[in-house]
Design an enzyme around this catalytic site. Structure first.
Site, PDB file in Angstrom:
ATOM      1  CG  ASP A   1     -11.767  -2.869  -1.039  1.00 46.88           C
ATOM      2  OD1 ASP A   1     -10.965  -3.800  -1.254  1.00 46.88           O
ATOM      3  OD2 ASP A   1     -11.489  -1.670  -1.216  1.00 46.88           O
TER       4      ASP A   1
ATOM      5  CG  ASP B   1      -1.935  -1.097   1.218  1.00 48.03           C
ATOM      6  OD1 ASP B   1      -2.288  -1.545   0.114  1.00 48.03           O
ATOM      7  OD2 ASP B   1      -2.401  -1.512   2.289  1.00 48.03           O
TER       8      ASP B   1
END
Length: 273
Positions: free
Chosen positions: A134, A11
């Site tokens: 997600d 990330d």
């Protein structure tokens, strides 16, 4: 049986020069984990099968920095690289692939405009397009009879809701139905992240991972919750995933990729050593 893939996820926040890899819990409370290019090199040398870069700032000013990070990484790393975060145009995909990425991951933009999957798949090929989903568990099944109801580990019925904007916005969309639609539109893979598990080190969300693996013909990458090699094993053995994505256990040196692969091999999971 096809070889299972181990994929470190980086990330990347672009709030400082050169970018920085971070890791949080349920997408918040971020702590720094290092330089993206250096980490990518380390994982490449340690036997990672692929890498995923997610630009979690994904703002206009960040895009050029991300291109620079991709170019520098592609010069050093020779395993497939997937890049995601804020990708919402054909031109953005073209820039990222030209910089050296092998695949792009689309998420919020695809939920808002599903035809974007078809358009990008038609232009670049399904093998380049990963749909990232997600999702969060929703135990309100009484008011959602049209949703795909799964049984959780404790027997509770629940459906899985797609969330967008980095987990900040609920959509009311059923994750199983959305994954099937993404496949029909031309997505080559699904990157499935459980928001309930992200950063918790409690293991993958097995019910939804297994459901997608059973229902779809394209590969499912399990993501969210890995705390030890056993969790990765369960993602393959119980969740039927094709690939396992992890971050914290690799970034902070708890386990090496090689250690995880040896653990899996001992348990008869086919991996590339």
């Amino acid at each position: 049986m096809l070889t299972k893939r181990i994929i470190p996820c980086l990330d990347v926040t672009l709030d400082r020069a050169g970018g920085c890899v971070v890791k949080g819990v349920e997408f918040v409370d971020l702590k720094e984990a290092g330089d993206p290019v250096e980490l990518a090199k380390r994982y490449n040398e340690d036997g990672a099968d692929e890498l995923v870069f997610l630009d979690i700032t994904a703002s206009a000013h960040g895009r050029e920095t991300m291109i620079d990070v991709i170019e520098r990484t592609a010069d050093e790393v020779f395993i497939p690289l997937t890049v995601g975060g804020g990708i919402s145009s054909i031109e953005a995909i073209r820039q990222i692939l030209r910089a050296g990425a092998d695949k792009v991951s689309v998420n919020t933009s695809a939920v808002k405009n599903p035809e974007f999957i078809k358009e990008s798949s038609d232009i670049f090929g399904a093998q380049c397009i990963v749909t990232a989903i997600d999702c969060k568990r929703n135990t309100n099944v009484k008011d959602n009879p049209d949703k795909t109801i799964l049984e959780l580990e404790d027997g509770t019925p629940a459906w899985y809701e797609v969330v967008i904007y980095g987990g900040r916005k609920n959509t009311g969309i059923d994750a199983v139905q959305w994954a099937k639609r993404a496949e029909e539109l031309g997505s080559g893979e699904i990157l499935l992240t459980s928001m309930d598990r992200d950063g918790t080190c409690a293991g993958y969300d097995i019910p939804i991972t297994r459901k997608l693996s059973e229902e779809l013909d394209i590969p499912i990458i399990a993501s969210g919750g890995v705390g030890n090699p056993q969790h990765i094993y369960e993602g393959f053995s119980d969740g039927k995933a094709d690939a396992a994505l992890a971050a914290s256990i690799f970034h902070f040196g708890e386990y090496s990729i090689q250690e995880v692969k040896e653990f899996l091999k001992e348990r008869k999971i086919p991996v590339r050593l």
